[in-house]
Design a protein around this motif. Structure first.
Motif, PDB file in Angstrom:
ATOM      1  N   GLY A  98       0.815  -1.211   0.000  1.00 52.79           N
ATOM      2  CA  GLY A  98       0.000   0.000   0.000  1.00 52.79           C
ATOM      3  C   GLY A  98       0.848   1.260   0.000  1.00 52.79           C
ATOM      4  N   THR A  99       1.903   1.271   0.792  1.00 51.13           N
ATOM      5  CA  THR A  99       2.793   2.431   0.854  1.00 51.13           C
ATOM      6  C   THR A  99       3.496   2.622  -0.479  1.00 51.13           C
ATOM      7  OG1 THR A  99       3.138   2.091   3.211  1.00 51.13           O
ATOM      8  CG2 THR A  99       4.749   3.467   2.070  1.00 51.13           C
ATOM      9  N   ILE A 100       3.949   1.538  -1.087  1.00 53.53           N
ATOM     10  CA  ILE A 100       4.638   1.628  -2.371  1.00 53.53           C
ATOM     11  C   ILE A 100       3.680   2.143  -3.441  1.00 53.53           C
ATOM     12  CG2 ILE A 100       5.711   0.272  -4.218  1.00 53.53           C
ATOM     13  CD1 ILE A 100       6.963  -1.456  -1.925  1.00 53.53           C
ATOM     14  N   GLU A 101       2.457   1.665  -3.457  1.00 52.14           N
ATOM     15  CA  GLU A 101       1.482   2.135  -4.438  1.00 52.14           C
ATOM     16  C   GLU A 101       1.194   3.627  -4.263  1.00 52.14           C
ATOM     17  OE1 GLU A 101      -1.741  -0.678  -4.175  1.00 52.14           O
ATOM     18  OE2 GLU A 101      -0.671  -2.094  -5.461  1.00 52.14           O
ATOM     19  N   THR A 102       1.159   4.089  -3.021  1.00 56.94           N
ATOM     20  CA  THR A 102       0.971   5.523  -2.762  1.00 56.94           C
ATOM     21  C   THR A 102       2.163   6.311  -3.284  1.00 56.94           C
ATOM     22  OG1 THR A 102      -0.400   5.096  -0.821  1.00 56.94           O
ATOM     23  CG2 THR A 102       0.650   7.277  -0.963  1.00 56.94           C
ATOM     24  N   LEU A 103       3.369   5.823  -3.041  1.00 56.36           N
ATOM     25  CA  LEU A 103       4.567   6.507  -3.536  1.00 56.36           C
ATOM     26  C   LEU A 103       4.576   6.569  -5.060  1.00 56.36           C
ATOM     27  CD1 LEU A 103       7.254   5.065  -1.102  1.00 56.36           C
ATOM     28  CD2 LEU A 103       6.415   7.419  -1.189  1.00 56.36           C
ATOM     29  N   ILE A 104       4.116   5.515  -5.712  1.00 55.38           N
ATOM     30  CA  ILE A 104       4.041   5.520  -7.181  1.00 55.38           C
ATOM     31  C   ILE A 104       3.115   6.641  -7.644  1.00 55.38           C
ATOM     32  CG2 ILE A 104       3.218   4.243  -9.205  1.00 55.38           C
ATOM     33  CD1 ILE A 104       4.201   1.661  -7.711  1.00 55.38           C
ATOM     34  N   LYS A 105       1.973   6.785  -7.018  1.00 58.68           N
ATOM     35  CA  LYS A 105       1.023   7.842  -7.403  1.00 58.68           C
ATOM     36  C   LYS A 105       1.620   9.227  -7.202  1.00 58.68           C
ATOM     37  CE  LYS A 105      -3.067   5.127  -6.491  1.00 58.68           C
ATOM     38  NZ  LYS A 105      -4.168   4.868  -5.561  1.00 58.68           N
ATOM     39  N   VAL A 106       2.384   9.399  -6.137  1.00 59.26           N
ATOM     40  CA  VAL A 106       2.959  10.708  -5.808  1.00 59.26           C
ATOM     41  C   VAL A 106       4.141  11.045  -6.709  1.00 59.26           C
ATOM     42  CG1 VAL A 106       4.192  11.992  -4.024  1.00 59.26           C
ATOM     43  CG2 VAL A 106       2.187  10.647  -3.414  1.00 59.26           C
ATOM     44  N   TYR A 107       4.994  10.065  -7.015  1.00 51.79           N
ATOM     45  CA  TYR A 107       6.255  10.346  -7.689  1.00 51.79           C
ATOM     46  C   TYR A 107       6.323   9.972  -9.162  1.00 51.79           C
ATOM     47  CZ  TYR A 107       8.154  11.557  -3.187  1.00 51.79           C
ATOM     48  OH  TYR A 107       8.383  12.174  -1.982  1.00 51.79           O
ATOM     49  N   GLU A 108       5.296   9.313  -9.703  1.00 48.80           N
ATOM     50  CA  GLU A 108       5.385   8.982 -11.128  1.00 48.80           C
ATOM     51  C   GLU A 108       5.351  10.256 -11.954  1.00 48.80           C
ATOM     52  OE1 GLU A 108       2.168   6.486 -12.334  1.00 48.80           O
ATOM     53  OE2 GLU A 108       0.653   7.839 -11.559  1.00 48.80           O
ATOM     54  N   GLU A 109       6.111  10.233 -13.021  1.00 53.50           N
ATOM     55  CA  GLU A 109       6.233  11.437 -13.844  1.00 53.50           C
ATOM     56  C   GLU A 109       5.322  11.389 -15.030  1.00 53.50           C
ATOM     57  OE1 GLU A 109      10.600  12.950 -13.134  1.00 53.50           O
ATOM     58  OE2 GLU A 109      10.569  11.005 -14.126  1.00 53.50           O
TER      59      GLU A 109
END
Length: 58
Positions: free
Chosen positions: A47-58
């Motif tokens: 869940g944390t990794i999926e949140t980071l993907i949403k925040v940091y994907e370009e």
């Protein structure tokens, strides 16, 4: 450094770097960093990794 994947000791910074280098899914991050491959199989960090993907994907 904040650890996101406790099983494998993968840090938030390592995960963000993998996202900036093209990881677009949990499976991509898992392949690039080893996060989610420990004893819990991502149960604690997915869940944390999926949140980071949403925040940091370009």
């Amino acid at each position: 450094m904040e650890k996101v994947c406790l099983c494998r000791g993968v840090t938030k910074e390592q995960i963000i770097e993998s996202i900036k280098n093209g990881a677009k899914t949990f499976e991509d991050v898992k392949e690039k960093t080893g996060a989610g491959t420990g004893g819990c199989r991502g149960g604690r960090c997915e869940g944390t990794i999926e949140t980071l993907i949403k925040v940091y994907e370009e």
